[in-house]
Design a protein around this motif. Structure first.
Motif, PDB file in Angstrom:
ATOM      1  N   UNK A  29      14.334  75.141   8.642  1.00 25.15           N
ATOM      2  CA  UNK A  29      13.384  74.034   8.806  1.00 25.15           C
ATOM      3  C   UNK A  29      12.790  73.596   7.470  1.00 25.15           C
ATOM      4  N   UNK A  30      12.498  74.554   6.600  1.00 24.55           N
ATOM      5  CA  UNK A  30      11.933  74.211   5.297  1.00 24.55           C
ATOM      6  C   UNK A  30      12.932  73.415   4.460  1.00 24.55           C
ATOM      7  N   UNK A  31      14.177  73.866   4.418  1.00 22.23           N
ATOM      8  CA  UNK A  31      15.192  73.161   3.639  1.00 22.23           C
ATOM      9  C   UNK A  31      15.458  71.786   4.241  1.00 22.23           C
ATOM     10  N   UNK A  32      15.484  71.693   5.560  1.00 19.53           N
ATOM     11  CA  UNK A  32      15.678  70.393   6.211  1.00 19.53           C
ATOM     12  C   UNK A  32      14.539  69.441   5.850  1.00 19.53           C
ATOM     13  N   UNK A  33      13.322  69.959   5.760  1.00 17.97           N
ATOM     14  CA  UNK A  33      12.182  69.117   5.378  1.00 17.97           C
ATOM     15  C   UNK A  33      12.317  68.649   3.931  1.00 17.97           C
ATOM     16  N   UNK A  34      12.873  69.487   3.080  1.00 18.57           N
ATOM     17  CA  UNK A  34      13.067  69.102   1.681  1.00 18.57           C
ATOM     18  C   UNK A  34      14.127  68.018   1.534  1.00 18.57           C
ATOM     19  N   UNK A  35      15.091  68.000   2.446  1.00 17.96           N
ATOM     20  CA  UNK A  35      16.096  66.945   2.427  1.00 17.96           C
ATOM     21  C   UNK A  35      15.415  65.610   2.721  1.00 17.96           C
ATOM     22  N   UNK A  36      14.426  65.660   3.595  1.00 17.52           N
ATOM     23  CA  UNK A  36      13.605  64.483   3.889  1.00 17.52           C
ATOM     24  C   UNK A  36      14.369  63.382   4.595  1.00 17.52           C
ATOM     25  N   UNK A  37      13.722  62.252   4.685  1.00 16.71           N
ATOM     26  CA  UNK A  37      14.367  61.108   5.288  1.00 16.71           C
ATOM     27  C   UNK A  37      14.036  60.930   6.745  1.00 16.71           C
ATOM     28  N   UNK A  38      14.963  60.349   7.450  1.00 17.21           N
ATOM     29  CA  UNK A  38      14.766  59.956   8.837  1.00 17.21           C
ATOM     30  C   UNK A  38      15.139  61.070   9.800  1.00 17.21           C
ATOM     31  N   UNK A  49      25.158  71.933   9.285  1.00 18.58           N
ATOM     32  CA  UNK A  49      24.892  73.366   9.119  1.00 18.58           C
ATOM     33  C   UNK A  49      25.525  74.154  10.262  1.00 18.58           C
ATOM     34  N   UNK A  50      25.345  73.693  11.481  1.00 18.53           N
ATOM     35  CA  UNK A  50      25.910  74.405  12.639  1.00 18.53           C
ATOM     36  C   UNK A  50      27.430  74.432  12.588  1.00 18.53           C
ATOM     37  N   UNK A  51      28.035  73.313  12.213  1.00 27.03           N
ATOM     38  CA  UNK A  51      29.496  73.252  12.148  1.00 27.03           C
ATOM     39  C   UNK A  51      30.062  74.144  11.044  1.00 27.03           C
ATOM     40  N   UNK A  52      29.424  74.146   9.892  1.00 28.16           N
ATOM     41  CA  UNK A  52      29.904  74.987   8.790  1.00 28.16           C
ATOM     42  C   UNK A  52      29.750  76.461   9.149  1.00 28.16           C
ATOM     43  N   UNK A  53      28.631  76.830   9.772  1.00 32.44           N
ATOM     44  CA  UNK A  53      28.449  78.220  10.202  1.00 32.44           C
ATOM     45  C   UNK A  53      29.518  78.619  11.211  1.00 32.44           C
ATOM     46  N   UNK A  54      29.755  77.763  12.184  1.00 30.98           N
ATOM     47  CA  UNK A  54      30.764  78.072  13.201  1.00 30.98           C
ATOM     48  C   UNK A  54      32.150  78.211  12.566  1.00 30.98           C
ATOM     49  N   UNK A  55      32.477  77.307  11.646  1.00 24.73           N
ATOM     50  CA  UNK A  55      33.764  77.353  10.949  1.00 24.73           C
ATOM     51  C   UNK A  55      33.888  78.668  10.167  1.00 24.73           C
ATOM     52  N   UNK A  68      30.221  86.923   1.166  1.00 28.07           N
ATOM     53  CA  UNK A  68      30.408  85.521   1.516  1.00 28.07           C
ATOM     54  C   UNK A  68      29.043  84.849   1.679  1.00 28.07           C
ATOM     55  N   UNK A  69      29.078  83.562   1.856  1.00 32.60           N
ATOM     56  CA  UNK A  69      27.827  82.842   2.075  1.00 32.60           C
ATOM     57  C   UNK A  69      27.246  83.178   3.440  1.00 32.60           C
ATOM     58  N   UNK A  70      25.920  83.230   3.492  1.00 29.36           N
ATOM     59  CA  UNK A  70      25.207  83.405   4.745  1.00 29.36           C
ATOM     60  C   UNK A  70      24.457  82.131   5.079  1.00 29.36           C
ATOM     61  N   UNK A  71      23.509  82.244   5.978  1.00 29.55           N
ATOM     62  CA  UNK A  71      22.797  81.081   6.475  1.00 29.55           C
ATOM     63  C   UNK A  71      22.052  80.276   5.421  1.00 29.55           C
ATOM     64  N   UNK A  72      21.282  80.947   4.568  1.00 32.42           N
ATOM     65  CA  UNK A  72      20.489  80.233   3.568  1.00 32.42           C
ATOM     66  C   UNK A  72      21.405  79.535   2.565  1.00 32.42           C
ATOM     67  N   UNK A  75      22.723  76.454   4.145  1.00 37.80           N
ATOM     68  CA  UNK A  75      21.646  75.456   4.238  1.00 37.80           C
ATOM     69  C   UNK A  75      21.452  74.738   2.911  1.00 37.80           C
ATOM     70  N   UNK A  76      21.427  75.489   1.829  1.00 37.91           N
ATOM     71  CA  UNK A  76      21.216  74.894   0.510  1.00 37.91           C
ATOM     72  C   UNK A  76      22.379  73.985   0.143  1.00 37.91           C
ATOM     73  N   UNK A  77      23.605  74.425   0.398  1.00 38.77           N
ATOM     74  CA  UNK A  77      24.773  73.610   0.068  1.00 38.77           C
ATOM     75  C   UNK A  77      24.791  72.307   0.863  1.00 38.77           C
ATOM     76  N   UNK A  78      24.479  72.387   2.150  1.00 36.26           N
ATOM     77  CA  UNK A  78      24.442  71.180   2.987  1.00 36.26           C
ATOM     78  C   UNK A  78      23.323  70.253   2.516  1.00 36.26           C
ATOM     79  N   UNK A  79      22.181  70.817   2.159  1.00 36.15           N
ATOM     80  CA  UNK A  79      21.076  69.993   1.663  1.00 36.15           C
ATOM     81  C   UNK A  79      21.469  69.269   0.378  1.00 36.15           C
ATOM     82  N   UNK A  80      22.174  69.954  -0.497  1.00 41.58           N
ATOM     83  CA  UNK A  80      22.634  69.326  -1.743  1.00 41.58           C
ATOM     84  C   UNK A  80      23.581  68.171  -1.451  1.00 41.58           C
ATOM     85  N   UNK A  81      24.532  68.393  -0.550  1.00 43.67           N
ATOM     86  CA  UNK A  81      25.478  67.331  -0.203  1.00 43.67           C
ATOM     87  C   UNK A  81      24.746  66.143   0.412  1.00 43.67           C
ATOM     88  N   UNK A  82      23.762  66.406   1.262  1.00 46.68           N
ATOM     89  CA  UNK A  82      23.004  65.308   1.863  1.00 46.68           C
ATOM     90  C   UNK A  82      22.163  64.554   0.834  1.00 46.68           C
TER      91      UNK A  82
END
Length: 91
Positions: A29-38, A49-55, A68-72, A75-82
């Motif tokens: 939730x914190x990282x999602x808030x930092x991404x900001x927007x709509x 995030x859910x799709x990458x975790x499932x994959x 390997x990468x975990x949840x955080x 989250x950070x990688x997806x936030x960067x891409x967004x």
């Protein structure tokens, strides 16, 4: 009663295992808030995030303990891409 996982008071008086399990959604939730927007951008973040975790889990690539990468990390990688591609769709 409403339960707000982002409220710091939920961590008072809990054992360390419970605290660790609550920190996953809190960090997401914190990282999602930092991404900001709509709201749409928030939903895009959660969807990706859910799709990458499932994959990663389906291929045995989701584990901090195994190097390997975990949840955080995801989250950070997806936030960067967004942030780099703010108008991109989840696909």
């Amino acid at each position: 009663a409403n339960f707000d996982v982002d409220n710091d008071m939920v961590l008072s008086g809990v054992d360390s295992a419970t605290e660790k399990s609550l920190n996953g959604p809190r960090v997401t939730n914190l990282i999602a808030a930092l991404v900001g927007g709509t709201e749409q951008r928030y939903q895009t973040f959660l969807t990706v995030v859910r799709l990458v975790r499932k994959w990663a889990k389906s291929r045995g690539l989701y584990s901090n303990k195994m190097g390997y990468w975990g949840g955080v990390n995801i989250n950070i990688a997806v936030a960067l891409v967004l942030q780099l591609y703010p108008n991109a769709c989840p696909a």
